[in-house]
Write a protein that holds these residues in place. Structure first.
Motif, PDB file in Angstrom:
ATOM      1  N   LEU A  40      45.149  46.702  37.911  1.00 55.65           N
ATOM      2  CA  LEU A  40      45.563  45.680  38.642  1.00 55.65           C
ATOM      3  C   LEU A  40      45.314  44.335  38.448  1.00 55.65           C
ATOM      4  CD1 LEU A  40      47.354  45.412  41.408  1.00 55.65           C
ATOM      5  CD2 LEU A  40      45.230  45.544  42.574  1.00 55.65           C
ATOM      6  N   ALA A  41      44.125  44.062  37.764  1.00 57.11           N
ATOM      7  CA  ALA A  41      43.518  43.022  37.388  1.00 57.11           C
ATOM      8  C   ALA A  41      44.240  42.568  36.088  1.00 57.11           C
ATOM      9  CB  ALA A  41      41.998  42.975  37.210  1.00 57.11           C
ATOM     10  N   SER A  42      44.532  43.359  35.261  1.00 53.92           N
ATOM     11  CA  SER A  42      45.349  43.250  33.941  1.00 53.92           C
ATOM     12  C   SER A  42      46.577  42.742  34.258  1.00 53.92           C
ATOM     13  CB  SER A  42      45.111  44.640  33.005  1.00 53.92           C
ATOM     14  OG  SER A  42      46.023  44.200  31.964  1.00 53.92           O
ATOM     15  N   PRO A  93      32.839  35.079  37.148  1.00 53.35           N
ATOM     16  CA  PRO A  93      33.187  34.196  38.303  1.00 53.35           C
ATOM     17  C   PRO A  93      34.889  33.877  38.348  1.00 53.35           C
ATOM     18  CG  PRO A  93      31.452  33.560  37.204  1.00 53.35           C
ATOM     19  CD  PRO A  93      31.890  34.644  36.192  1.00 53.35           C
ATOM     20  N   GLN A  94      35.409  33.737  37.101  1.00 53.95           N
ATOM     21  CA  GLN A  94      36.939  33.361  37.187  1.00 53.95           C
ATOM     22  C   GLN A  94      37.708  34.660  37.627  1.00 53.95           C
ATOM     23  OE1 GLN A  94      35.031  34.079  34.625  1.00 53.95           O
ATOM     24  NE2 GLN A  94      36.327  34.957  32.809  1.00 53.95           N
ATOM     25  N   PHE A  95      37.360  35.633  37.890  1.00 58.59           N
ATOM     26  CA  PHE A  95      37.988  36.746  38.511  1.00 58.59           C
ATOM     27  C   PHE A  95      37.859  37.321  39.793  1.00 58.59           C
ATOM     28  CE2 PHE A  95      37.351  38.347  33.801  1.00 58.59           C
ATOM     29  CZ  PHE A  95      38.652  37.965  33.466  1.00 58.59           C
ATOM     30  N   LEU A  96      37.018  36.522  40.530  1.00 56.97           N
ATOM     31  CA  LEU A  96      36.432  36.822  41.910  1.00 56.97           C
ATOM     32  C   LEU A  96      36.943  36.026  43.154  1.00 56.97           C
ATOM     33  CD1 LEU A  96      32.568  37.291  41.179  1.00 56.97           C
ATOM     34  CD2 LEU A  96      34.482  39.173  40.972  1.00 56.97           C
ATOM     35  N   GLY A  97      37.906  35.197  42.749  1.00 54.35           N
ATOM     36  CA  GLY A  97      38.330  34.376  43.743  1.00 54.35           C
ATOM     37  C   GLY A  97      37.537  33.270  44.222  1.00 54.35           C
ATOM     38  N   LYS A  98      37.689  32.722  45.322  1.00 48.30           N
ATOM     39  CA  LYS A  98      36.892  31.615  45.973  1.00 48.30           C
ATOM     40  C   LYS A  98      36.099  32.035  47.319  1.00 48.30           C
ATOM     41  CE  LYS A  98      37.286  26.719  47.449  1.00 48.30           C
ATOM     42  NZ  LYS A  98      37.875  25.660  47.522  1.00 48.30           N
ATOM     43  N   ALA A  99      34.874  31.848  47.314  1.00 49.04           N
ATOM     44  CA  ALA A  99      34.172  32.335  48.775  1.00 49.04           C
ATOM     45  C   ALA A  99      34.591  31.363  49.944  1.00 49.04           C
ATOM     46  CB  ALA A  99      32.708  32.358  48.475  1.00 49.04           C
ATOM     47  N   ALA A 100      34.478  31.679  51.042  1.00 48.75           N
ATOM     48  CA  ALA A 100      34.634  30.879  52.121  1.00 48.75           C
ATOM     49  C   ALA A 100      33.637  29.678  52.289  1.00 48.75           C
ATOM     50  CB  ALA A 100      34.485  31.450  53.550  1.00 48.75           C
ATOM     51  N   THR A 101      34.315  28.589  52.693  1.00 52.50           N
ATOM     52  CA  THR A 101      33.560  27.593  53.093  1.00 52.50           C
ATOM     53  C   THR A 101      33.327  27.267  54.598  1.00 52.50           C
ATOM     54  OG1 THR A 101      34.664  26.408  51.173  1.00 52.50           O
ATOM     55  CG2 THR A 101      33.590  24.813  52.781  1.00 52.50           C
TER      56      THR A 101
END
Length: 360
Positions: free
Chosen positions: A198-200, A266-274
């Motif tokens: 899926l990531a690919s 890190p570039q594959f993990l999205g963004k954590a909540a703020t």
């Protein structure tokens, strides 16, 4: 985004091939098995706590279908409170079975406790996320190509399954146990494969698209070689065929480590909540309550391991038994703290109870 983990680990699920009371040579075997169950249970609880409670990032927890483990804070809260009640019953049962010398039954209950603590942790972490992002000014997390929690849990399960073949005596590698090992490895490799495919497909980076595919190919080749060895030791058990399983488990573990290491960049993990300070306070209260439960359960597991590794005649046994009772009290305190934090969305005490009776 964190994903609700896979089911019972094979390393824990294999205690049922031993039965009977804790006396004689059989009792020695059961003590040894309980000790290994304690190690596996402790390892799993600590891993989940590290990923969901001690992480500096605020992310939701999703199930294997990619959906939130619960849609609302209230659902999470009610589920966690129900889990704490189940945990209380299990803790009492573990102590009762231990007092009767039923080490196999203690191992079975401990397996249940491990799974229960994982579930409790997942729902607590998701409750903390939902409560935190509901506060004004907070921004929800953005999903990435890969879910760090899901693939890391899979890596751990593969490691545990491969470890069984290295540490279990040939005579204890029953067909049923080998089947459980094979199934657990296959299940977790499929989850990793699906996640990477899926990531690919979704990646826009040419190198990443190809590397995800190559990582899966490397892992699959290693798995095929290992599972062939497992099949052979099942049909022709000997130290030679068992050692082949140990040899070929190494490349599989290494390929899974490489795959997960790449997938969790890190570039594959999205963004954590703020989240704002108010949201952080709510999150800390809930996560602190959950951590107090996990810490106490880890102490109980360590205490059970101490008891399992020493004869009843040991001069240290009264101390070990006392530590177990103290750990059980700490679990009760932690459950109360967590339930209160969830009901109030705050807590007067975010650290484990002062009388948590640490086992050092």
């Amino acid at each position: 985004m964190a994903s609700s983990g896979s089911g019972k680990s094979t390393s824990e699920g294999s205690s049922s091939h031993l039965s009977g009371s804790g006396s004689g040579s059989g009792g020695s075997q059961q003590r040894k098995k309980l000790s290994s169950v304690c190690d596996a249970c402790k390892s799993k609880m600590q891993l989940v706590a590290d990923l969901l409670l001690l992480s500096s990032e605020t992310r939701p927890v999703v199930n294997t279908d990619g959906l939130y483990v619960a849609e609302t804070f209230e659902k999470c809260r009610d589920t966690v409170i129900a889990r704490t009640k189940e945990l209380s019953i299990l803790t009492h049962d573990i102590q009762s079975q231990l007092n009767m010398g039923k080490f196999t039954e203690v191992g079975d209950r401990l397996m249940e406790m491990g799974d229960l603590v994982v579930s409790l942790t997942e729902y607590s972490a998701h409750a903390a996320y939902l409560a935190a992002v509901e506060t004004p000014g907070s921004q929800p997390a953005l999903p990435g190509l890969v879910d760090r929690y899901k693939v890391t849990r899979c890596r751990h399960e593969v490691e545990q399954s491969c470890g069984i073949m290295k540490t279990t005596a040939l005579g204890e590698l029953t067909p049923q146990l080998l089947l459980e090992v094979s199934q657990n490895i296959s299940k977790n490799l499929k989850t990793l494969t699906d996640a990477c495919v899926l990531a690919s497909d979704k990646s826009k980076d040419k190198f990443a698209k190809e590397q995800f595919k190559l990582s899966v190919k490397c892992m699959s080749t290693s798995a095929t070689a290992l599972l062939a060895c497992v099949k052979e030791v099942k049909t022709s058990p000997s130290e030679l065929t068992r050692n082949r399983c140990v040899l070929f488990s190494g490349p599989l573990v290494q390929s899974v480590h490489a795959l997960v290491g790449f997938a969790t960049e890190p570039q594959f993990l999205g963004k954590a909540a703020t989240i704002n300070p108010e949201g952080k306070a709510v999150q800390t209260a809930v996560l602190g309550g959950a951590m107090s439960v996990v810490s106490a359960c880890v102490l109980l597991t360590q205490g059970l391991r101490d008891v399992a590794q020493h004869p009843e005649s040991s001069t240290k046994m009264p101390d070990y038994r006392e530590r177990l009772r103290n750990s059980a009290c700490a679990i009760s305190d932690g459950c109360n703290l967590l339930s209160q934090a969830l009901r109030d969305r705050s807590s007067p005490r975010t650290l484990p109870p002062v009388n948590s009776h640490s086992v050092n």
